[in-house]
Scaffold this active site. Structure first.
Site, mmCIF file in Angstrom:
data_model
loop_
_atom_site.group_PDB
_atom_site.id
_atom_site.type_symbol
_atom_site.label_atom_id
_atom_site.label_comp_id
_atom_site.label_asym_id
_atom_site.label_seq_id
_atom_site.Cartn_x
_atom_site.Cartn_y
_atom_site.Cartn_z
ATOM 1 N N GLU A 164 73.350 20.629 -38.554
ATOM 2 C CA GLU A 164 73.450 19.274 -39.102
ATOM 3 C C GLU A 164 74.537 18.410 -38.451
ATOM 4 O OE1 GLU A 164 73.828 19.848 -43.335
ATOM 5 O OE2 GLU A 164 71.991 21.003 -43.450
ATOM 6 N N ASN A 205 70.167 23.572 -35.638
ATOM 7 C CA ASN A 205 69.383 23.461 -36.875
ATOM 8 C C ASN A 205 69.720 22.155 -37.603
ATOM 9 O OD1 ASN A 205 67.662 24.911 -38.829
ATOM 10 N ND2 ASN A 205 69.482 25.010 -40.142
ATOM 11 N N HIS A 241 63.194 20.393 -45.515
ATOM 12 C CA HIS A 241 63.350 20.136 -46.953
ATOM 13 C C HIS A 241 62.529 18.873 -47.236
ATOM 14 C CE1 HIS A 241 66.309 23.229 -47.486
ATOM 15 N NE2 HIS A 241 67.025 22.764 -46.486
ATOM 16 N N GLU A 269 64.007 26.145 -43.290
ATOM 17 C CA GLU A 269 64.462 26.051 -44.689
ATOM 18 C C GLU A 269 63.404 25.375 -45.554
ATOM 19 O OE1 GLU A 269 68.435 24.425 -44.981
ATOM 20 O OE2 GLU A 269 69.108 25.448 -43.172
ATOM 21 N N ASP A 271 61.053 23.831 -48.068
ATOM 22 C CA ASP A 271 60.696 23.660 -49.477
ATOM 23 C C ASP A 271 60.104 22.266 -49.621
ATOM 24 O OD1 ASP A 271 63.145 22.141 -49.517
ATOM 25 O OD2 ASP A 271 64.231 23.796 -50.451
HETATM 26 O O1 G3I Z 1 79.683 30.924 -55.393
HETATM 27 C C1 G3I Z 1 80.109 29.878 -56.291
HETATM 28 C C2 G3I Z 1 80.264 30.443 -57.676
HETATM 29 O O2 G3I Z 1 81.287 31.393 -57.685
HETATM 30 C C3 G3I Z 1 80.555 29.287 -58.625
HETATM 31 O O3 G3I Z 1 80.555 29.766 -59.943
HETATM 32 C C4 G3I Z 1 79.507 28.208 -58.518
HETATM 33 C C5 G3I Z 1 79.822 26.987 -59.379
HETATM 34 O O4 G3I Z 1 79.207 25.832 -58.894
HETATM 35 O O5 G3I Z 1 79.418 27.778 -57.182
HETATM 36 C C6 G3I Z 1 79.049 28.810 -56.299
HETATM 37 O O6 G3I Z 1 78.946 28.290 -55.011
HETATM 38 C C7 G3I Z 1 77.822 27.504 -54.773
HETATM 39 C C8 G3I Z 1 77.048 28.136 -53.636
HETATM 40 O O7 G3I Z 1 75.954 27.324 -53.283
HETATM 41 C C9 G3I Z 1 76.504 29.507 -54.009
HETATM 42 O O8 G3I Z 1 75.567 29.407 -55.048
HETATM 43 C C10 G3I Z 1 78.278 26.122 -54.368
HETATM 44 O O9 G3I Z 1 78.879 25.473 -55.473
HETATM 45 C C11 G3I Z 1 77.099 25.296 -53.888
HETATM 46 O O10 G3I Z 1 77.578 24.071 -53.354
HETATM 47 C C12 G3I Z 1 76.382 26.045 -52.807
HETATM 48 O O11 G3I Z 1 75.242 25.280 -52.466
HETATM 49 C C13 G3I Z 1 74.614 25.675 -51.261
HETATM 50 C C14 G3I Z 1 74.547 24.493 -50.325
HETATM 51 O O12 G3I Z 1 73.859 24.888 -49.144
HETATM 52 C C15 G3I Z 1 75.924 23.979 -49.943
HETATM 53 O O13 G3I Z 1 75.796 22.843 -49.187
HETATM 54 C C16 G3I Z 1 73.219 26.153 -51.587
HETATM 55 O O14 G3I Z 1 73.273 27.335 -52.368
HETATM 56 C C17 G3I Z 1 72.473 26.429 -50.296
HETATM 57 O O15 G3I Z 1 71.134 26.743 -50.587
HETATM 58 C C18 G3I Z 1 72.535 25.199 -49.407
HETATM 59 O O16 G3I Z 1 71.861 25.483 -48.225
HETATM 60 C C19 G3I Z 1 71.826 24.413 -47.288
HETATM 61 C C20 G3I Z 1 71.817 25.030 -45.913
HETATM 62 O O17 G3I Z 1 72.926 25.859 -45.764
HETATM 63 C C21 G3I Z 1 71.790 23.970 -44.844
HETATM 64 N N1 G3I Z 1 70.699 23.057 -45.042
HETATM 65 C C22 G3I Z 1 70.580 22.477 -46.356
HETATM 66 C C23 G3I Z 1 70.564 23.550 -47.423
HETATM 67 C C24 G3I Z 1 70.379 22.958 -48.797
HETATM 68 O O18 G3I Z 1 71.463 22.180 -49.175
#
Ligand code: G3I
Length: 466
Positions: A164, A205, A241, A269, A271
């Protein structure tokens, strides 16, 4: 969607209809059943020289119903979160692979290849990276990549090296890397990744680059110039996405132009989100959209595989980021396959073999059971088979099987039986030579049919003995 899955609902509805019908005519009817054997998405993709995978995250590895699907349905896994910088180098020079190692071990235990995600990204960076002096950040980035890609050397087939890096208008995103290292940071990241793991395929990516436009043009120009300069790039990831009904019309053309530059392409990715709740119309559109994306990949040899960004609607990132939207994946919250699953399945060359069975008593004895199967299907046509089992311990002499083609299917040709059609209602009686079925014996008739749109197995199907 908190209601039971579509298929479960269809079975329940079919059961209710069958029971109601039976009560009306005084027959005993067993519940229809569906059986959906056959290859997995991973196996179908492999037969086409590709993979079909899913992203996953650590918390779900403790969920047995989830891992049962994750471990069996896919032949590729992407580490959805825990290879990101925040997890792998939480403090400068301190590396932690404990979480991502669990996902990689899961993949290895299930013969799944791994896409690594991601080495240089502006998001999910630990705070300390922002404080690194400009003159040191290139060294810090190289060190990060050397360690992380080095740790996974030989275990990761593809790396999303840089993620990105472009804005929607095609200009560079002003990430900390861009600001402190400058334009060269992307090429430097690829060189560091190649040095750390010479055999991994190295990908750039991004999202909103699925169709042709300003952002994908910028990506195209970068890849072209990297190829000209000998910067080691092997592929581009189109995140995909997407939004219901809005698959860009130029996806296939876009994949092809990257392939023509001499790089692989992956849908990384996927969806396709909708306003929730789901309904049949949205599900059908989503199935069509998934089919379009799958076919676009299959149309270009260098499109090497497709990954969904997790596979179950219960484990998608969408609802937390887009309130009121979701249901973007191919399994529902209860791990039932959605129409989008079957669209991918069929696009990958799978034939959906479904059956429905109804037992009816007629005449004397305990009756017979008719089992309807679609044995193969192609554009607009299909072959079906119905087996009739005599459930009694004495022979039966004469049988009749009935069903309704509610979706407008039509019978073209039928053998080993005599068919009568009345609108969409089909009645098949035994031929002169197969009316007698021995005690607990079976006979079969077959047919060719046509359809447009969908071809669900009719339910109920009744079997009546003479
Ligand atoms: O691990 C912590 C947990 O301990 C805590 O309790 C919780 C509270 O919010 O947060 C958890 O972390 C989260 C993490 O995902 C794991 O679930 C983060 O807040 C959350 O911001 C994070 O989001 C991820 C996101 O990337 C971050 O930008 C998504 O799961 C993940 O699917 C998403 O994936 C991205 C790709 O890497 C790049 N392309 C877009 C895609 C979707 O946004």
């Amino acid at each position: 969607m908190s209601a039971p899955a579509g298929r479960a609902r269809r079975v329940l509805a079919a059961t209710a209809a069958a029971v109601a019908g039976a009560l009306a005519v005084g027959m005993a009817v067993a519940a229809p059943s569906t059986a959906e054997p056959g290859p997995t998405l991973g196996q179908l993709a492999a037969a086409k020289g590709r993979y079909f995978g899913s992203a996953t995250d650590n918390p779900t590895l403790n969920n047995a119903p989830y891992t049962a699907v994750l471990g069996s349905e896919f032949n590729q896994i992407t580490v959805g979160n825990t290879q990101k910088w925040q997890y792998t180098e939480p403090s400068r020079g301190q590396f932690d692979y404990s979480q991502a190692d669990r996902i990689v071990a899961f993949a290895q235990a299930h013969n799944q290849i791994v896409r690594g995600h991601t080495l240089a990204w502006h998001n999910q960076l630990p705070g300390w990276v922002n404080d690194v002096p400009a003159g040191e950040l290139l060294g810090v980035m190289r060190n990060h990549i050397a360690n992380v890609a080095g740790h996974y050397k030989g275990k990761v087939v593809h790396w999303d090296v840089v993620n990105e890096a472009f804005e929607e208008d095609g200009t560079r995103r002003q990430s900390v890397f861009q600001q402190k290292i400058g334009d060269s940071y992307i090429a430097e990241a690829f060189k560091a990744a190649r040095a750390a793991d010479p055999n991994a395929k190295l990908y750039y990516n991004d999202y909103n680059v699925e169709g042709i436009g300003a952002k994908s043009d910028a990506m195209y120009n970068m890849v072209k110039s990297f190829k000209q300069q000998g910067i080691p790039i092997d592929g581009v990831g189109l995140q995909a996405h997407l939004i219901l009904g809005q698959v860009p019309s130029t996806v296939r053309q876009n994949i092809k132009r990257f392939a023509d530059l001499g790089v692989d392409v992956a849908i990384t990715e996927l969806d396709i989100r909708m306003r929730t709740p789901r309904d049949a119309t949205k599900d059908a559109q989503q199935a069509a959209d998934y089919r379009t994306v799958t076919n676009a990949c299959l149309a270009v040899t260098r499109c090497v595989g497709i990954t969904v960004w997790d596979f179950s609607d219960g484990y998608s990132w969408i609802p937390s980021v887009f309130p009121g939207e979701g249901a973007a994946l191919i399994f529902d919250e209860n791990f039932n396959k959605k129409p989008s699953y079957w669209a991918v399945y069929e696009a990958l060359g799978g034939t959906r073999v479904t059956t429905t069975t109804t037992t009816t008593t007629g005449g004397t004895g305990t009756g017979c059971t008719a089992t309807y199967r679609v044995t193969s299907q192609w554009g607009g046509g299909f072959q079906g088979e119905v087996s009739i089992r005599n459930n009694d311990t004495t022979a039966l002499n004469g049988w009749t099987v009935q069903w309704t083609f509610a979706q407008g299917q039509a019978l073209a040709n039928l053998w080993n039986g005599v068919a009568t059609t009345n609108g969409q209602d089909i009645t098949v009686r035994n031929a002169s030579y197969n009316g007698t079925i021995d005690a607990v014996g079976t006979t079969t008739f077959g047919f060719i049919g046509s359809f447009s749109g969908s071809n669900p197995v009719p339910s109920p199907i009744t079997c009546t003995r003479a």
